[in-house]
Scaffold this motif. Structure first.
Motif, PDB file in Angstrom:
ATOM      1  N   ILE A  71      -8.113  52.221 -27.612  1.00  0.00           N
ATOM      2  CA  ILE A  71      -6.844  52.954 -27.044  1.00  0.00           C
ATOM      3  C   ILE A  71      -6.486  52.741 -25.768  1.00  0.00           C
ATOM      4  CG2 ILE A  71      -6.210  55.390 -26.363  1.00  0.00           C
ATOM      5  CD1 ILE A  71      -8.490  56.196 -28.602  1.00  0.00           C
ATOM      6  N   ARG A  72      -5.206  52.577 -25.424  1.00  0.00           N
ATOM      7  CA  ARG A  72      -4.624  52.275 -23.989  1.00  0.00           C
ATOM      8  C   ARG A  72      -3.672  53.391 -23.705  1.00  0.00           C
ATOM      9  NH1 ARG A  72      -4.958  46.904 -22.822  1.00  0.00           N
ATOM     10  NH2 ARG A  72      -3.259  47.535 -21.176  1.00  0.00           N
ATOM     11  N   TYR A  73      -3.843  53.588 -22.315  1.00  0.00           N
ATOM     12  CA  TYR A  73      -3.161  54.749 -21.841  1.00  0.00           C
ATOM     13  C   TYR A  73      -2.065  54.242 -20.924  1.00  0.00           C
ATOM     14  CZ  TYR A  73      -7.419  56.907 -23.353  1.00  0.00           C
ATOM     15  OH  TYR A  73      -8.320  57.105 -24.111  1.00  0.00           O
ATOM     16  N   ARG A  74      -0.930  54.844 -20.742  1.00  0.00           N
ATOM     17  CA  ARG A  74       0.016  54.615 -19.653  1.00  0.00           C
ATOM     18  C   ARG A  74       0.537  55.767 -19.016  1.00  0.00           C
ATOM     19  NH1 ARG A  74       5.387  52.212 -22.217  1.00  0.00           N
ATOM     20  NH2 ARG A  74       5.284  54.197 -22.955  1.00  0.00           N
ATOM     21  N   PRO A  75       0.626  55.671 -17.716  1.00  0.00           N
ATOM     22  CA  PRO A  75       1.292  56.995 -16.955  1.00  0.00           C
ATOM     23  C   PRO A  75       2.578  57.261 -17.151  1.00  0.00           C
ATOM     24  CG  PRO A  75       0.911  55.279 -15.465  1.00  0.00           C
ATOM     25  CD  PRO A  75       0.255  54.644 -16.686  1.00  0.00           C
ATOM     26  N   VAL A  76       3.146  58.375 -17.117  1.00  0.00           N
ATOM     27  CA  VAL A  76       4.516  58.676 -17.160  1.00  0.00           C
ATOM     28  C   VAL A  76       5.031  58.359 -15.762  1.00  0.00           C
ATOM     29  CG1 VAL A  76       4.319  60.701 -18.776  1.00  0.00           C
ATOM     30  CG2 VAL A  76       4.252  61.093 -16.542  1.00  0.00           C
ATOM     31  N   ASP A  77       6.250  58.186 -15.769  1.00  0.00           N
ATOM     32  CA  ASP A  77       7.205  57.877 -14.700  1.00  0.00           C
ATOM     33  C   ASP A  77       6.855  58.902 -13.672  1.00  0.00           C
ATOM     34  OD1 ASP A  77       9.761  56.569 -13.381  1.00  0.00           O
ATOM     35  OD2 ASP A  77       9.881  58.703 -13.186  1.00  0.00           O
TER      36      ASP A  77
END
Length: 249
Positions: A71-77
């Protein structure tokens, strides 16, 4: 102003994030996106904790989850995150103060009619005097010997009450104060019938209708302290005693 990471972490915690949430969010800002292993390498959050922390951040809307393997995670703007945290903070603030307001109303409802309150400090007594005088329905009396205790705000409320049809009486034994009272439209100016020339501690008196009173004294250092009571038997009896002594009716 430059903020280091520890200050940023503290700030995020004040905005409602846990320490681990703040650390994972900052780590992902550095990485752009990453797995739990990547995050654990970047910060001191154990890898086993990253999954639950990231899930919590996702629930808050602060990061996106890519269902890959791993699983990969990406922060919102950042601006979106700023809005989310601000809205969350404001909601929590509203919840907190809604409860406090409810509690304070309950306490107010439970107050007996015999309550006597103490107020210290010139500014607070100014505000309390204005509030008390503003509550008059039929009659009010304001008295002071000290020019500094007759503020512009008090003068305005005396005129407003007089225009509203409230019998408004201003009392002083000091010529300069009486002159200022005389400038107020609709306000009756009187001198005490029994002036106490040796009185150097009295501050001011505000009497409202037959059941509201504020009475202050000034100490040798110039500090003012007042007691006040409204809609109480104490206030009614004290008003009767004062007016019997001064004949201001």
């Amino acid at each position: 102003m430059t903020t280091d990471e520890s200050e940023a972490l503290d700030a995020f915690e004040h905005l409602g994030l846990t320490s681990y949430e703040a650390k994972v969010f900052i780590a992902l800002q550095r990485l752009g996106s990453g797995t739990a292993r990547d995050v654990a390498r970047t910060t001191d959050v154990p890898r086993s904790q990253v999954y639950s922390v990231a899930e919590s951040l996702a629930e808050h809307g602060l990061l996106d989850v890519q269902q890959a393997s791993p699983i990969r995670y990406r922060p919102v703007d950042i601006e979106d995150a700023r809005t989310i945290l601000r809205d969350r903070f404001e909601r929590e603030q509203d919840r907190a103060f809604e409860f406090v307001d409810q509690v304070s109303q309950e306490v107010a409802d439970e107050e007996t009619q015999e309550d006597i309150w103490t107020v210290r400090g010139r500014d607070r007594i100014d505000d309390r005097t204005v509030d008390l005088l503003s509550s008059a329905d039929e009659r009010l009396v304001f008295a002071t010997r000290l020019p500094e205790l007759f503020t512009d705000a008090i003068g305005r409320v005396l005129e407003e009450q007089a225009r509203a049809g409230v019998e408004t009486i201003a009392v002083s034994r000091t010529d300069t104060v009486c002159d200022r009272f005389a400038e107020l439209e609709g306000v009756s100016v009187e001198s005490p019938t029994r002036p106490h020339t040796d009185d150097h501690r009295s501050g001011r008196i505000a009497i409202v209708d037959d059941d509201g009173i504020l009475l202050s004294v000034v100490d040798d250092a110039g500090e003012e302290t007042a007691i006040w009571s409204s809609e109480s038997l104490f206030a009614t009896v004290l008003i009767q005693l004062i007016e019997a002594n001064q004949h201001v009716r």
